[in-house]
Scaffold this active site. Sequence first.
Site, PDB file in Angstrom:
ATOM      1  N   MET A   1       0.330  -2.478   0.082  1.00  0.00           N
ATOM      2  CA  MET A   1       0.306  -1.575   1.236  1.00  0.00           C
ATOM      3  C   MET A   1       1.615  -1.575   2.020  1.00  0.00           C
ATOM      4  O   MET A   1       1.616  -1.575   3.251  1.00  0.00           O
ATOM      5  CB  MET A   1      -0.875  -1.937   2.153  1.00  0.00           C
ATOM      6  CG  MET A   1      -2.234  -1.904   1.464  1.00  0.00           C
ATOM      7  SD  MET A   1      -2.570  -0.339   0.622  1.00  0.00           S
ATOM      8  CE  MET A   1      -3.066   0.644   2.026  1.00  0.00           C
ATOM      9  N   ARG A   2       2.731  -1.589   1.311  1.00  0.00           N
ATOM     10  CA  ARG A   2       4.028  -1.458   1.982  1.00  0.00           C
ATOM     11  C   ARG A   2       4.768  -0.271   1.403  1.00  0.00           C
ATOM     12  O   ARG A   2       4.742  -0.055   0.180  1.00  0.00           O
ATOM     13  CB  ARG A   2       4.905  -2.704   1.751  1.00  0.00           C
ATOM     14  CG  ARG A   2       4.393  -3.977   2.328  1.00  0.00           C
ATOM     15  CD  ARG A   2       4.249  -3.978   3.815  1.00  0.00           C
ATOM     16  NE  ARG A   2       5.511  -3.804   4.530  1.00  0.00           N
ATOM     17  CZ  ARG A   2       5.587  -3.636   5.854  1.00  0.00           C
ATOM     18  NH1 ARG A   2       4.483  -3.612   6.585  1.00  0.00           N
ATOM     19  NH2 ARG A   2       6.745  -3.481   6.443  1.00  0.00           N
ATOM     20  N   HIS A  21      -3.284   5.342  -6.659  1.00  0.00           N
ATOM     21  CA  HIS A  21      -3.551   5.973  -5.364  1.00  0.00           C
ATOM     22  C   HIS A  21      -4.959   6.562  -5.405  1.00  0.00           C
ATOM     23  O   HIS A  21      -5.315   7.253  -6.364  1.00  0.00           O
ATOM     24  CB  HIS A  21      -2.516   7.078  -5.103  1.00  0.00           C
ATOM     25  CG  HIS A  21      -2.687   7.697  -3.762  1.00  0.00           C
ATOM     26  ND1 HIS A  21      -2.319   7.054  -2.604  1.00  0.00           N
ATOM     27  CD2 HIS A  21      -3.217   8.881  -3.384  1.00  0.00           C
ATOM     28  CE1 HIS A  21      -2.612   7.825  -1.571  1.00  0.00           C
ATOM     29  NE2 HIS A  21      -3.158   8.940  -2.014  1.00  0.00           N
ATOM     30  N   ASN A  29       1.941   3.032  -9.804  1.00  0.00           N
ATOM     31  CA  ASN A  29       1.120   2.813  -8.605  1.00  0.00           C
ATOM     32  C   ASN A  29      -0.238   3.473  -8.801  1.00  0.00           C
ATOM     33  O   ASN A  29      -0.334   4.498  -9.489  1.00  0.00           O
ATOM     34  CB  ASN A  29       1.822   3.453  -7.396  1.00  0.00           C
ATOM     35  CG  ASN A  29       1.020   3.316  -6.113  1.00  0.00           C
ATOM     36  OD1 ASN A  29       0.514   2.234  -5.784  1.00  0.00           O
ATOM     37  ND2 ASN A  29       0.874   4.416  -5.376  1.00  0.00           N
ATOM     38  N   ARG A  66      12.854  -2.843   6.456  1.00  0.00           N
ATOM     39  CA  ARG A  66      12.243  -2.551   5.141  1.00  0.00           C
ATOM     40  C   ARG A  66      13.233  -2.838   4.020  1.00  0.00           C
ATOM     41  O   ARG A  66      12.869  -3.341   2.961  1.00  0.00           O
ATOM     42  CB  ARG A  66      11.825  -1.075   5.075  1.00  0.00           C
ATOM     43  CG  ARG A  66      10.604  -0.754   5.897  1.00  0.00           C
ATOM     44  CD  ARG A  66      10.064   0.634   5.548  1.00  0.00           C
ATOM     45  NE  ARG A  66       9.017   0.999   6.485  1.00  0.00           N
ATOM     46  CZ  ARG A  66       7.752   0.604   6.407  1.00  0.00           C
ATOM     47  NH1 ARG A  66       7.360  -0.170   5.432  1.00  0.00           N
ATOM     48  NH2 ARG A  66       6.874   0.986   7.304  1.00  0.00           N
ATOM     49  N   ASN A  77      -8.364  -4.268  -8.310  1.00  0.00           N
ATOM     50  CA  ASN A  77      -7.616  -3.642  -9.418  1.00  0.00           C
ATOM     51  C   ASN A  77      -6.907  -4.708 -10.252  1.00  0.00           C
ATOM     52  O   ASN A  77      -6.848  -4.595 -11.481  1.00  0.00           O
ATOM     53  CB  ASN A  77      -6.622  -2.611  -8.883  1.00  0.00           C
ATOM     54  CG  ASN A  77      -7.290  -1.270  -8.642  1.00  0.00           C
ATOM     55  OD1 ASN A  77      -7.663  -0.574  -9.579  1.00  0.00           O
ATOM     56  ND2 ASN A  77      -7.469  -0.911  -7.373  1.00  0.00           N
ATOM     57  N   GLU A 116     -10.982   3.663 -10.564  1.00  0.00           N
ATOM     58  CA  GLU A 116      -9.659   3.016 -10.513  1.00  0.00           C
ATOM     59  C   GLU A 116      -9.590   1.900 -11.553  1.00  0.00           C
ATOM     60  O   GLU A 116      -8.577   1.711 -12.225  1.00  0.00           O
ATOM     61  CB  GLU A 116      -9.393   2.441  -9.119  1.00  0.00           C
ATOM     62  CG  GLU A 116      -9.214   3.491  -8.040  1.00  0.00           C
ATOM     63  CD  GLU A 116      -8.831   2.895  -6.687  1.00  0.00           C
ATOM     64  OE1 GLU A 116      -8.059   1.920  -6.645  1.00  0.00           O
ATOM     65  OE2 GLU A 116      -9.313   3.408  -5.658  1.00  0.00           O
ATOM     66  N   ASP A 145       3.957   8.462  -3.227  1.00  0.00           N
ATOM     67  CA  ASP A 145       2.803   9.073  -3.915  1.00  0.00           C
ATOM     68  C   ASP A 145       3.177  10.372  -4.644  1.00  0.00           C
ATOM     69  O   ASP A 145       2.397  11.327  -4.672  1.00  0.00           O
ATOM     70  CB  ASP A 145       1.657   9.343  -2.921  1.00  0.00           C
ATOM     71  CG  ASP A 145       1.132   8.066  -2.279  1.00  0.00           C
ATOM     72  OD1 ASP A 145       1.240   6.997  -2.916  1.00  0.00           O
ATOM     73  OD2 ASP A 145       0.629   8.139  -1.156  1.00  0.00           O
TER      74      ASP A 145
END
Length: 198
Positions: A94-95, A113, A111, A69, A18, A178, A149
Amino acid sequence: MSTEKLKLAVFISGRGSNLKSILKATEAENFPAKVELVLSNKPDAGGLLFAKEHNIQTITVNHKDFDSREDFDQGLLDALEPHNIDLICLAGFMRILTPVFVSPWEGRMINIHPSLLPKHKGLNTHKRALEAGDTEAGCTVHWVVPEMDSGEIIVQKRVPIEPKDTPDTLATRVLEQEHIAYPEAIKIAAAQIRNSSS
Ligand code: GRF
């Protein structure tokens, strides 16, 4: 804000296909944004190499160097601070981000998805679409809000699911979309950011 190009930070964790499609789109003179830096939470992410080869600044903030985190998210904030970024593009990052990071960037972070949100939030989207008997799949670019998401949708692209599809064949077909969706979404997001700050 002037008509200068918006400065993007692209966040990745892996191969960065991407990222490549975004970089390609930014080559057009009338594209409203340029990639200022690429940030990865994984030092060995393939996309970092690609960025370096294209003379894009890279930063690694390794999540393993932080105890929580929230501490990692503070590390991200600190890393971005000097760069005057206008828009963050999460592209295979991927966090899970906490409000420590999301709140200050809400309205300036998007983002991608690989599902037709609100369907199939989280991981293994293609396998889950097949198991659910869905007849179509796709991808969504959305604004990032604290709930994963879930933010407002900017662009969605659909592909039909075919009887012989496996999670891998479906992933390949969705990924092609994408690569079209992300540059489109950046144009829309850039226009919204400009409008809100003018
Ligand atoms: C993409 O399918 C993206 O939607 C998902 O992770 C994948 C990243 O691919 N979140 P790439 O690193 O951009 O090639």
